[in-house]
Motif scaffolding. Structure first.
Motif, PDB file in Angstrom:
ATOM      1  N   ILE A  39      -1.571  -2.115   4.150  1.00 20.81           N
ATOM      2  CA  ILE A  39      -2.128  -2.394   5.245  1.00 20.81           C
ATOM      3  C   ILE A  39      -2.001  -1.395   6.249  1.00 20.81           C
ATOM      4  O   ILE A  39      -3.338  -0.859   6.953  1.00 20.81           O
ATOM      5  N   ALA A  40      -0.954  -0.917   6.394  1.00 20.07           N
ATOM      6  CA  ALA A  40      -0.525   0.107   7.235  1.00 20.07           C
ATOM      7  C   ALA A  40      -1.250   1.228   7.193  1.00 20.07           C
ATOM      8  O   ALA A  40      -2.076   2.341   7.683  1.00 20.07           O
ATOM      9  N   ASP A  41      -1.597   1.586   5.682  1.00 15.86           N
ATOM     10  CA  ASP A  41      -2.498   2.897   5.287  1.00 15.86           C
ATOM     11  C   ASP A  41      -3.966   2.591   5.412  1.00 15.86           C
ATOM     12  O   ASP A  41      -4.847   3.400   5.124  1.00 15.86           O
ATOM     13  N   GLY A  42      -4.364   1.439   5.561  1.00 20.17           N
ATOM     14  CA  GLY A  42      -5.741   1.164   5.803  1.00 20.17           C
ATOM     15  C   GLY A  42      -6.529   1.030   4.592  1.00 20.17           C
ATOM     16  O   GLY A  42      -7.837   0.857   4.116  1.00 20.17           O
ATOM     17  N   ARG A  43      -5.588   0.764   3.411  1.00 19.56           N
ATOM     18  CA  ARG A  43      -6.165   0.548   2.104  1.00 19.56           C
ATOM     19  C   ARG A  43      -6.499  -0.916   1.717  1.00 19.56           C
ATOM     20  O   ARG A  43      -7.255  -1.409   0.479  1.00 19.56           O
TER      21      ARG A  43
END
Ligand SMILES: [Zn+2]
Length: 209
Positions: free
Chosen positions: A184-188
């Motif tokens: 989630i933090a990586d936007g994946r």
């Protein structure tokens, strides 16, 4: 001679694309215009050695909540994990992490619904102070914190209780899985909570998205 290989459709790579595809499928289901994608023999054969599901659907086990039907999808599209009342344990977290980290699935949906029997059982156990016997107790105990939260907010309506339980399940997935939190933090990947209306067949997003 050119040999045409029928590969699976390009995987959807962003959470936004995946959510749009799911919502479009549910719109078709509600409207009675399903196209039953990816259910033919050629697609089945092409998928035999590879899968690229574009969404994890972690939903209640309720028999009326069949993911591929209500989202009008087919083979290889959805990675489905279901427990009564979408209750979370290690195997659920491991299954979701498998999809997100190994299959690179960009969207996780928590799917609850109105008139949920599991949430009803948890509410009744709380009100009557009478936990069920056998392993059903594990389901009720897993939902109990959502019931307590609802009662503290003076929420007695079952479907509002279900909504609260969906929101809490989304929070649990995010907080208990480091793998998911990183994605989630990586936007994946993103996590979305949805509420399904049994009669209308309509899903609506209650959190995330
Ligand atoms: Zn249910």
């Amino acid at each position: 001679m050119v040999v045409m290989i029928d590969l699976p459709a390009n995987p959807l790579t962003t959470p936004r694309e995946a959510l749009a595809e799911l919502c479009a499928g549910n719109d078709r289901f509600v409207a009675g215009t399903r196209i039953h994608p990816n259910q033919d023999a050629e697609h089945r054969a092409a998928l035999a050695s590879v899968q690229n599901p574009f969404a994890v659907v972690f939903g209640c086990s309720d028999s009326r909540l069949a993911a591929e039907i209500i989202f009008d999808r087919g083979l290889g599209d959805l990675f489905v994990v279901r427990t009564a009342g979408h209750t979370i344990g290690p195997e659920v977290l491991g299954s979701v992490e498998y999809a997100v980290s190994i299959l690179h699935t960009p969207l996780v949906v928590v799917l609850g619904h109105n008139s949920c029997g599991a949430v009803t059982a948890a509410r009744d156990a709380y009100l009557n102070d009478e936990p069920p016997s056998g392993y059903l107790r594990a389901v009720v105990d897993a939902i109990a914190p959502s019931v307590h939260l609802a009662m503290a907010d003076h929420v007695a309506d079952l479907d509002r209780m279900v909504t609260l339980h969906i929101e809490r399940t989304v929070d649990q997935l995010r907080s208990e899985s480091d793998t998911l939190a990183r994605a989630i933090a990586d936007g994946r990947c993103s996590v979305v909570g949805m509420f399904y209306e049994l009669s209308a067949g309509r899903v609506r997003i209650v959190t995330g998205g």
